[in-house]
Design a protein around this motif. Structure first.
Motif, PDB file in Angstrom:
ATOM      1  N   VAL A   1     -18.295  -5.310  -2.930  1.00 54.91           N
ATOM      2  CA  VAL A   1     -19.483  -5.758  -2.199  1.00 54.91           C
ATOM      3  C   VAL A   1     -19.160  -5.814  -0.707  1.00 54.91           C
ATOM      4  N   MET A   2     -20.060  -5.340   0.119  1.00 53.20           N
ATOM      5  CA  MET A   2     -19.885  -5.416   1.570  1.00 53.20           C
ATOM      6  C   MET A   2     -20.061  -6.868   1.995  1.00 53.20           C
ATOM      7  N   LEU A   3     -19.103  -7.390   2.756  1.00 54.85           N
ATOM      8  CA  LEU A   3     -19.120  -8.784   3.162  1.00 54.85           C
ATOM      9  C   LEU A   3     -19.231  -8.908   4.674  1.00 54.85           C
ATOM     10  N   GLY A   4     -19.997  -9.894   5.118  1.00 56.09           N
ATOM     11  CA  GLY A   4     -20.170 -10.090   6.554  1.00 56.09           C
ATOM     12  C   GLY A   4     -20.083 -11.550   6.950  1.00 56.09           C
ATOM     13  N   GLY A   5     -19.607 -11.793   8.146  1.00 54.22           N
ATOM     14  CA  GLY A   5     -19.528 -13.141   8.689  1.00 54.22           C
ATOM     15  C   GLY A   5     -20.338 -13.225   9.962  1.00 54.22           C
ATOM     16  N   ILE A   6     -21.184 -14.228  10.052  1.00 55.24           N
ATOM     17  CA  ILE A   6     -21.998 -14.442  11.249  1.00 55.24           C
ATOM     18  C   ILE A   6     -21.570 -15.759  11.869  1.00 55.24           C
ATOM     19  N   ALA A   7     -21.142 -15.699  13.150  1.00 53.67           N
ATOM     20  CA  ALA A   7     -20.588 -16.872  13.842  1.00 53.67           C
ATOM     21  C   ALA A   7     -19.402 -17.397  13.039  1.00 53.67           C
ATOM     22  N   GLY A   8     -19.425 -18.687  12.630  1.00 49.85           N
ATOM     23  CA  GLY A   8     -18.305 -19.248  11.894  1.00 49.85           C
ATOM     24  C   GLY A   8     -18.165 -18.722  10.485  1.00 49.85           C
ATOM     25  N   GLY A   9     -19.106 -17.908  10.031  1.00 45.87           N
ATOM     26  CA  GLY A   9     -18.994 -17.329   8.693  1.00 45.87           C
ATOM     27  C   GLY A   9     -17.754 -16.475   8.529  1.00 45.87           C
ATOM     28  N   THR A  10     -17.306 -15.855   9.614  1.00 48.00           N
ATOM     29  CA  THR A  10     -16.109 -15.015   9.538  1.00 48.00           C
ATOM     30  C   THR A  10     -14.870 -15.847   9.228  1.00 48.00           C
ATOM     31  N   HIS A  11     -14.851 -17.117   9.650  1.00 46.22           N
ATOM     32  CA  HIS A  11     -13.733 -17.994   9.312  1.00 46.22           C
ATOM     33  C   HIS A  11     -13.630 -18.178   7.801  1.00 46.22           C
ATOM     34  N   TRP A  12     -14.786 -18.241   7.123  1.00 47.89           N
ATOM     35  CA  TRP A  12     -14.756 -18.402   5.669  1.00 47.89           C
ATOM     36  C   TRP A  12     -14.241 -17.143   4.988  1.00 47.89           C
ATOM     37  N   LEU A  13     -14.623 -15.978   5.494  1.00 50.23           N
ATOM     38  CA  LEU A  13     -14.086 -14.730   4.954  1.00 50.23           C
ATOM     39  C   LEU A  13     -12.579 -14.675   5.162  1.00 50.23           C
ATOM     40  N   ALA A  14     -12.142 -15.143   6.338  1.00 54.73           N
ATOM     41  CA  ALA A  14     -10.704 -15.150   6.633  1.00 54.73           C
ATOM     42  C   ALA A  14      -9.964 -16.092   5.700  1.00 54.73           C
ATOM     43  N   ARG A  15     -10.527 -17.260   5.472  1.00 57.43           N
ATOM     44  CA  ARG A  15      -9.895 -18.232   4.566  1.00 57.43           C
ATOM     45  C   ARG A  15      -9.787 -17.683   3.154  1.00 57.43           C
ATOM     46  N   ALA A  16     -10.754 -16.874   2.771  1.00 62.32           N
ATOM     47  CA  ALA A  16     -10.732 -16.280   1.433  1.00 62.32           C
ATOM     48  C   ALA A  16      -9.754 -15.122   1.334  1.00 62.32           C
ATOM     49  N   GLY A  17      -9.197 -14.687   2.481  1.00 59.06           N
ATOM     50  CA  GLY A  17      -8.225 -13.600   2.477  1.00 59.06           C
ATOM     51  C   GLY A  17      -8.839 -12.219   2.346  1.00 59.06           C
ATOM     52  N   VAL A  18     -10.159 -12.121   2.539  1.00 63.82           N
ATOM     53  CA  VAL A  18     -10.818 -10.821   2.346  1.00 63.82           C
ATOM     54  C   VAL A  18     -11.002 -10.061   3.660  1.00 63.82           C
ATOM     55  N   MET A  19     -10.449 -10.611   4.764  1.00 61.89           N
ATOM     56  CA  MET A  19     -10.529  -9.930   6.060  1.00 61.89           C
ATOM     57  C   MET A  19      -9.184  -9.403   6.523  1.00 61.89           C
ATOM     58  N   ASP A  20      -8.128  -9.641   5.763  1.00 65.49           N
ATOM     59  CA  ASP A  20      -6.794  -9.189   6.178  1.00 65.49           C
ATOM     60  C   ASP A  20      -6.779  -7.667   6.351  1.00 65.49           C
ATOM     61  N   GLY A  21      -6.269  -7.220   7.498  1.00 68.96           N
ATOM     62  CA  GLY A  21      -6.200  -5.800   7.781  1.00 68.96           C
ATOM     63  C   GLY A  21      -7.466  -5.217   8.371  1.00 68.96           C
ATOM     64  N   TYR A  22      -8.486  -6.045   8.546  1.00 68.02           N
ATOM     65  CA  TYR A  22      -9.753  -5.596   9.124  1.00 68.02           C
ATOM     66  C   TYR A  22      -9.873  -6.067  10.571  1.00 68.02           C
ATOM     67  N   ARG A  23     -10.755  -5.416  11.327  1.00 67.76           N
ATOM     68  CA  ARG A  23     -11.126  -5.896  12.649  1.00 67.76           C
ATOM     69  C   ARG A  23     -12.222  -6.939  12.480  1.00 67.76           C
TER      70      ARG A  23
END
Length: 328
Positions: free
Chosen positions: A110-132
């Motif tokens: 699934v394509m995942l997106g973070g808006i404002a602080g939402g990206t922090h939650w994606l980062a905490r979940a470990g699903v942003m590692d290696g991404y810009r």
């Protein structure tokens, strides 16, 4: 072009304190895409952490249609709308369900997106590692230290493979219109932009902050250059003499410029700049006070604490203790 009759299902998780502006800027381009195309290209659903209403930053309550973790509907995309963390423990509220759900969705592609602080939650979940990732510029330093595997940018937004992120506000609209252009064609995206009376769709690589020249208005270029030098030399501050030498003007000329346009002498302005940067890191990270002091040009923790107390009326230690108390 998307020729399928099945709409893309897009979820929006709303967390307490989310920005109404940012959420509207993300969801409304999808709705307008349906209207202008005459087809149901996107089907949007809102989610909350639990079944209760969610209050926005404006203290308006909204009732999400579903609960995070629910697999009742297949999702093609999910965006997390949340406020940027503003202190120690600010993200320690009940969110494990969301984190586990993000893991599951990522494993399904699934394509995942973070808006404002939402990206922090994606980062905490470990699903942003290696991404810009593009996050609110005020949180960038602390975010980089906390999540070193993520490539933080200062762009308006980022679309990196199956991950999207932006700092919030109207950047969400540019990000979604760009995404719609990729999925449905540039012509539809341009029509959506015109519908919202936007001059243009801003490019991803445009900066979040206005330029230094814009911030200083009609100030002389020498002053703009002086402030730029200060901002680029935080860890090892330049003396006023060194600044004037770099600029090719006298010290007295430099002092007159600062007094006329910024109502401060260069050294005081520089100190304020360093302390403001240090305070942001103190509030948004768990980095040791001594390390923050050295990173912002102070010779020792004691020197930093004295300057900090004189400027803000509170010591760095008490500032951090106060934030921790608020979080609990």
């Amino acid at each position: 072009m998307n020729v399928s009759d099945t709409p893309r299902r897009v979820g929006f998780v709303m967390l307490p304190g989310f920005s109404l502006l940012a959420q509207a800027c993300a969801i409304e381009p999808l709705i307008v895409a349906n209207t202008l195309s005459g087809r149901r290209l996107y089907a949007a659903t809102t989610f909350g952490i639990d079944g209760r209403a969610v209050k926005s930053v404006a203290q308006l309550s909204f009732s999400p249609e579903s609960v995070a973790g629910s697999d009742a509907r297949h999702l093609d995309m999910l965006f997390v709308c949340a406020p940027a963390p503003d202190g120690a423990g600010a993200m320690e509220e009940s969110g494990e369900t969301l984190i586990h759900w993000l893991h599951r969705l990522a494993s399904r592609g699934v394509m995942l997106g973070g808006i404002a602080g939402g990206t922090h939650w994606l980062a905490r979940a470990g699903v942003m590692d290696g991404y810009r990732a593009s996050i609110p510029y005020a949180s960038a330093d602390a975010f980089t230290r906390t999540f070193p595997k993520i490539h933080v940018s200062h762009q308006l937004f980022e679309i990196d493979r199956d991950r999207l992120s932006c700092g919030g506000g109207t950047a969400a609209m540019d990000m979604l219109m760009t995404l719609i252009g990729q999925q449905q064609g540039a012509g539809l995206a341009q029509r959506i932009s015109e519908h919202f009376v936007c001059e243009r769709i801003r490019m991803a690589d445009e900066p979040q902050q206005t330029s230094l020249r814009s911030r200083l208005g009609h100030a002389p270029q020498s002053l703009v250059d002086a402030v730029a030098l200060m901002e680029a030399n935080i860890e090892e501050p330049l003396t006023t003499h060194e600044l004037s030498a770099h600029l090719g003007i006298s010290r007295r000329q430099l002092e007159r410029l600062f007094k006329k346009h910024l109502q401060a002498v260069p050294s005081r302005y520089y100190l304020n700049l360093r302390l403001q940067r240090a305070r942001k890191l103190l509030r948004e990270s768990d980095q040791a006070v001594g390390e923050i002091a050295l990173a912002h040009g102070f010779s020792s923790g004691a020197h930093f604490s004295t300057a900090y107390r004189h400027h803000f009326g509170i010591s760095p230690r008490d500032e951090r203790l106060g934030l921790a108390a608020q979080a609990t």
